[in-house]
Scaffold this active site. Structure first.
Site, PDB file in Angstrom:
ATOM      1  N   GLU A 267      37.476  37.407  26.666  1.00 32.97           N
ATOM      2  CA  GLU A 267      38.470  37.595  27.729  1.00 32.97           C
ATOM      3  C   GLU A 267      39.786  37.025  27.268  1.00 32.97           C
ATOM      4  O   GLU A 267      39.823  35.956  26.651  1.00 32.97           O
ATOM      5  CB  GLU A 267      38.113  36.773  28.980  1.00 32.97           C
ATOM      6  CG  GLU A 267      37.081  37.321  29.891  1.00 32.97           C
ATOM      7  CD  GLU A 267      36.864  36.379  31.091  1.00 32.97           C
ATOM      8  OE1 GLU A 267      37.838  35.835  31.641  1.00 32.97           O
ATOM      9  OE2 GLU A 267      35.690  36.209  31.454  1.00 32.97           O
ATOM     10  N   LYS A 324      39.405  38.102  44.751  1.00 31.26           N
ATOM     11  CA  LYS A 324      39.506  36.850  43.994  1.00 31.26           C
ATOM     12  C   LYS A 324      40.248  35.840  44.857  1.00 31.26           C
ATOM     13  O   LYS A 324      41.008  36.215  45.757  1.00 31.26           O
ATOM     14  CB  LYS A 324      40.273  37.104  42.699  1.00 31.26           C
ATOM     15  CG  LYS A 324      39.485  37.916  41.688  1.00 31.26           C
ATOM     16  CD  LYS A 324      38.759  36.982  40.771  1.00 31.26           C
ATOM     17  CE  LYS A 324      37.832  37.736  39.843  1.00 31.26           C
ATOM     18  NZ  LYS A 324      37.936  37.251  38.481  1.00 31.26           N
TER      19      LYS A 324
END
Ligand SMILES: *[C@@H]1O[C@H](CO)[C@@H](O)[C@H](O)[C@H]1NC(C)=O
Ligand SMILES: *[C@@H]1O[C@H](CO)[C@@H](O)[C@H](O)[C@H]1NC(C)=O
Ligand SMILES: *[C@@H]1O[C@H](CO)[C@@H](O)[C@H](O)[C@H]1NC(C)=O
Ligand SMILES: *[C@@H]1O[C@H](CO)[C@@H](O)[C@H](O)[C@H]1NC(C)=O
Length: 502
Positions: A267, A324
């Site tokens: 990531e 999120k």
């Protein structure tokens, strides 16, 4: 006079050949850039649409998901887009036992093989950062049991890894000082790295300059021009933080004797929006980071301590994810849930951006070639330049030159003796001046309007010693594989050459 014309035609032909060559080359090359397809949202399109979108509209050929969602695995069947699946943190302890590992594979992997290409199975997400002693203790046993179970199931090509945050290092600056946390270095990391060496699988890390940069060094974090950071121990000069973080990991691996193990970037990314106390989370920075990242990785340059290595890199993330917890975390996506790009929306809307409901629509009817209709090569990040439109009059272009040079932009290159003085024609001088203005003013589309006499192109109009500046980068993950896309690109290239060279 006749010779001059002939020469410039020859020049043009040569350029065309060169560009065609580049087009064909870039269309067949494999790219190391993948995306993390996170799904913490309640407004994302169904997986089949996502798979179709990635397949038809982007150059992405690998995705990483945070679970083993069978709908997603089914959606990517027969797409030739590989999927990396994640074993949930909580499943790790049980997978250290063979029967459980076998049944996990029978349930989650075998139904999708071989129609869906499964690249890696990664165990958990940043387990070391959880400080959960049970998970940490079972991590390596679960990795090796799962690998054995895969081998027994004749899925030997699937590799096993686990992503680590950079919190695994106790020091990382300068990069040569990188080392694993005390207590974990030999007991945990040397053993995990030994597993990777034995099974020829990669060590996966999640470097995020976004989370670690010093506000004074924003340019260093964003791969923009900066004074660099010198590492006296190695004599290496770091000009971006991504390289520095990877080299810190490399230094740590080397200290325990495993610098030969491959590194994959599980990531990395940058948020395009944030709270008022997160001023660096904005569109321009996200575009800069991800755009420069893709270009840097694709360049194959590697890092100062790992020259010429290309790291498979998964950008976080494919979509903005509205569930999120914070604004900045909700805005790491390259695309919005309706598939419109988060950056560069205006330009992508030109032609290749599919509509909200039609991600898989077949290509639209051929549009007349126009400079702004260009589609850069797959996964290639290019700059954007501003040049005159073909229809612009010399009078309007002269007015643009006068205007731009009156704003303090450096116009010496188009004055007599300057590198861009030849060819001494209004159109060519205007191209230089308009581009310089566009680049100097934040490369917003508005700054290339010039009363509709300017257009953005993706091919560098520089010629000979005359270098057009470029500061804006764009993340181009659009595909131009169709004949249509390539023709448009070719037309653009021709248009630019005709406009600028002739
Ligand atoms: C599948 O993707 C790989 C690279 O990811 C490429 O080399 C191969 O040619 C592709 N195959 C097809 C049938 O598109
Ligand atoms: C490091 O690189 C930067 C950018 O290229 C340069 O300005 C700087 O002088 C270099 N520093 C050293 C110590 O080499
Ligand atoms: C990296 O590539 C460059 C250019 O091809 C070459 O000169 C250099 O020797 C290579 N370095 C290593 C360590 O392979
Ligand atoms: C733009 O065009 C309009 C109408 O043609 C004209 O009135 C105006 O002065 C132009 N602006 C500039 C900056 O050239």
């Amino acid at each position: 006079m006749a010779t001059v014309t002939k020469l410039s035609h020859l020049h043009l032909l040569l350029l065309l050949f060169l560009l065609l060559h580049l087009l064909i080359d870039s269309a067949s090359a494999a790219y190391p850039i993948g995306v993390n397809y996170g799904t913490v949202a309640n407004n994302l399109p169904p997986p089949q649409q996502v798979a179709k979108f990635l397949k038809t509209q982007t150059s992405i050929n690998s995705v990483k998901i945070f679970d083993a969602n069978p709908d997603i695995l089914r959606a990517f069947a027969n797409t030739n887009i590989s999927v990396t699946v994640t074993v949930g943190n909580g499943d790790i302890p049980s997978l250290a036992k063979m029967p459980a590992a076998q049944s996990w594979i029978a349930k989650n992997i075998q139904p999708h093989h071989p129609q869906t290409i499964i690249r890696y199975i990664v165990l958990g997400n940043e387990i070391m950062a959880t400080s959960d002693k049970v998970l940490i203790a079972y991590l390596l046993p679960a990795m090796s049991t799962l690998k054995s179970a895969l081998d027994q199931a004749k899925l030997t090509h699937i590799q096993v890894s686990t992503p680590h945050s950079l919190g695994i290092l106790s020091t990382s600056e300068p990069p040569s000082t990188g080392r694993f946390r005390k207590g974990y270095d030999k007991a945990v990391f040397a053993r995990i790295l030994e597993f990777h060496r034995q099974t020829k699988s990669p060590f996966m890390v999640n470097p995020y300059p976004y989370f670690g940069f010093d506000p004074q060094k924003l340019n260093y974090a964003l791969f923009r021009p900066n004074p660099g950071v010198f590492d006296a121990a190695t004599g290496k000069n770091y000009t971006n933080m991504f390289d520095a973080q990877l080299d810190a990991v490399y230094s740590a691996m080397k200290k325990v004797g495993y610098e030969d193990v491959d590194i994959v970037v599980g990531e990395t990314g940058w948020s395009s929006a944030g709270d008022p106390n997160e001023p660096a989370s904005n569109l321009e920075n996200a575009l800069s980071y991800n755009g420069n990242l893709v270009r840097h990785v694709n360049s194959g340059k590697g890092t100062p301590l790992m020259p010429n290595r290309t790291f498979e890199t998964y950008i976080f993330a494919l979509f903005n994810e509205n569930l999120k917890p914070s604004i900045s975390e909700q805005n790491f996506g390259l695309f919005k849930p309706d598939f419109s790009p988060v950056y560069n929306v205006d330009i992508l809307n030109d032609k290749s951006t599919p509509g909200a409901t039609a991600p898989a629509a077949s290509p639209a009817a051929p549009a007349p070639p126009a400079p702004s209709a260009s589609a850069p090569g797959p996964g290639v990040v290019r700059g954007r330049w501003c040049v005159p439109t073909r229809g612009a009059s010399d009078a309007a272009l002269q007015a643009n030159i006068d205007y731009v040079c009156g704003t303090g932009v450096d116009c010496r290159p188009i004055q007599q003796g300057g590198a861009c003085f030849e060819p001494n024609v209004v159109r060519s001088h205007a191209a230089y001046a308009m581009n310089a203005y566009y680049q100097a003013n934040g490369h917003q589309d508005l700054n290339c309007d010039f009363n509709k006499t300017g257009a953005i192109v993706y091919s560098d109009p520089s010629h000979g010693a005359c270098k057009f500046s470029v500061e804006g980068e764009s993340v181009r993950l659009e595909k131009s594989e169709s004949a249509l896309g390539r023709w448009n690109m070719l037309w653009t290239v021709i248009a630019v050459i005709v406009v600028v060279v002739l």
